[in-house]
Enzyme design. Structure first.
Site, PDB file in Angstrom:
ATOM      1  N   SER A 276       0.830  -1.198   0.000  1.00 22.86           N
ATOM      2  CA  SER A 276       0.000   0.000   0.000  1.00 22.86           C
ATOM      3  C   SER A 276       0.871   1.256   0.000  1.00 22.86           C
ATOM      4  CB  SER A 276      -0.963  -0.051   1.186  1.00 22.86           C
ATOM      5  OG  SER A 276      -1.993   0.882   1.042  1.00 22.86           O
TER       6      SER A 276
ATOM      7  N   ASP B 221     -10.219  -3.606  -5.062  1.00 19.21           N
ATOM      8  CA  ASP B 221      -9.366  -2.651  -4.364  1.00 19.21           C
ATOM      9  C   ASP B 221      -9.334  -1.354  -5.158  1.00 19.21           C
ATOM     10  OD1 ASP B 221      -7.418  -1.268  -2.967  1.00 19.21           O
ATOM     11  OD2 ASP B 221      -5.794  -2.678  -3.390  1.00 19.21           O
TER      12      ASP B 221
ATOM     13  N   HIS C  87      -8.117  -5.122  -0.467  1.00 19.45           N
ATOM     14  CA  HIS C  87      -6.904  -4.440  -0.040  1.00 19.45           C
ATOM     15  C   HIS C  87      -6.463  -4.951   1.331  1.00 19.45           C
ATOM     16  CE1 HIS C  87      -4.087  -1.060  -0.273  1.00 19.45           C
ATOM     17  NE2 HIS C  87      -4.244  -0.958   1.036  1.00 19.45           N
TER      18      HIS C  87
END
Length: 325
Positions: A169, A265, A295
């Site tokens: 991320s 996501d 995610h």
């Protein structure tokens, strides 16, 4: 607080993985609040609570906590060493959390799994967080830690010629940015970049995946906008390649990469776009989309079978990169 409702299925009839759907339902039942509705301190506590989604910590040969001096002060590191004699390859790892959340503990289990799976030392970096420390604080700390790993590899029984960067991320964003900085600033020679559902374009939240997965799949569009607002000083920062590496004019000469994205996501499309740009620039890259996943799934291996598949793929890619370098 209001519980989350599962997003309606798109006309294409794409389906969430049943385990991911069950996990989202569990979060809704427990009224897990969206990050964007909380203060940064509250959101950090919420993320720390999600460590329970992991299968639990794997044993490694050694774990060492130490502190180095970076441009903004002290940077905490956690060094994971696998079993064996070494010297070992090194993965410098940056945790996710939108540049606002996360720490050494939230990603302890994942770092242990990668150290064992890839047979490498993992240097986990506790970079400065926003909004207390806005851009470029996290970037400065990430790059400084990578330089430290290269310059002190022998001190941790590592191989200074076999160094990779990685993260998930926002950590994937930092890994991509560090790779660009290392190339442009004659920094450490990096052998690989592991980019797990990376944020690569903060200039816009208007991709198809941002629209299709805007709500109901753990990380929401409102979350993404909130994280950006915490991290950045002004709107112009969004166009800076050290914030949005997808906007970098030149991606040639970067280390090979594995890009992992999730079907459900908001960051899916920008991750895949970055992989395409790397490939177009002549960089060896593999991009894997995990069907039905949400995610953050790599840290949810206590609930999601595909998380182990993702960890295994990442570990194998690192092993191969280190062996062929």
């Amino acid at each position: 607080m209001e519980s989350r409702k599962l997003h309606h299925q798109s006309p294409t009839k794409k389906r969430l993985d049943p385990q991911a759907e069950a996990l989202l339902q569990l979060m809704a039942q427990r009224n897990v609040p969206p990050f964007n509705t909380l203060t940064p301190a509250q959101a950090r506590e919420t993320m720390r609570g999600m460590v329970a989604l992991s299968a639990g910590p794997e044993a490694v040969a050694n774990v060492e906590n130490l502190t180095i001096t970076g441009p903004g002060g002290q940077i905490r590191l956690r060094i994971y060493t696998p079993r064996g004699d070494g010297p070992f390859p090194i993965l410098v790892f940056f945790h996710g959390g939108g540049w606002v959340l996360g720490d050494l503990d939230t990603h302890d289990n994942l770092c242990r799994s990668l150290a064992n799976g890839a047979g490498c030392i993992v240097v986990s970096v506790d970079y400065r967080l926003a909004p207390e420390h806005k851009f470029p604080a996290a970037v400065e700390d990430a790059y400084s830690a990578t330089q430290w790993a290269a310059n002190n590899a022998n001190r941790i029984n590592g191989n200074p010629d076999l160094i990779a960067v990685g993260g998930d991320s926002a950590g994937g964003n930092l890994a991509a940015v560090v790779a660009i900085m290392a190339r442009d600033q004659d920094g450490p020679s990096l052998k690989y970049q592991l980019l797990v559902y990376p944020a690569t374009d903060v200039s816009s939240c208007n991709t198809a995946s941002y629209r299709d997965c805007a709500d109901g799949y753990f990380l929401t569009k409102a979350d993404g906008e909130w994280f950006g607002a915490q991290y950045l000083n002004c709107e112009d920062d969004r166009l800076n390649p050290l914030v949005s590496p997808l906007l970098a004019p030149n991606l040639s000469g970067l280390p090979p990469a594995l890009v992992i994205v999730c079907e459900f996501d908001v960051l899916r499309d920008e991750g895949e776009s970055y992989a395409k740009r790397l490939k177009k620039a002549g960089v060896s890259v593999k991009c894997t989309r995990y069907k039905g996943m949400i995610h953050g799934f790599l840290s949810m291996d206590g609930f999601l079978d595909q998380a182990r598949s993702g960890i295994d793929e990442a570990s194998a890619a690192l092993r191969e990169a280190f062996l062929t370098s």
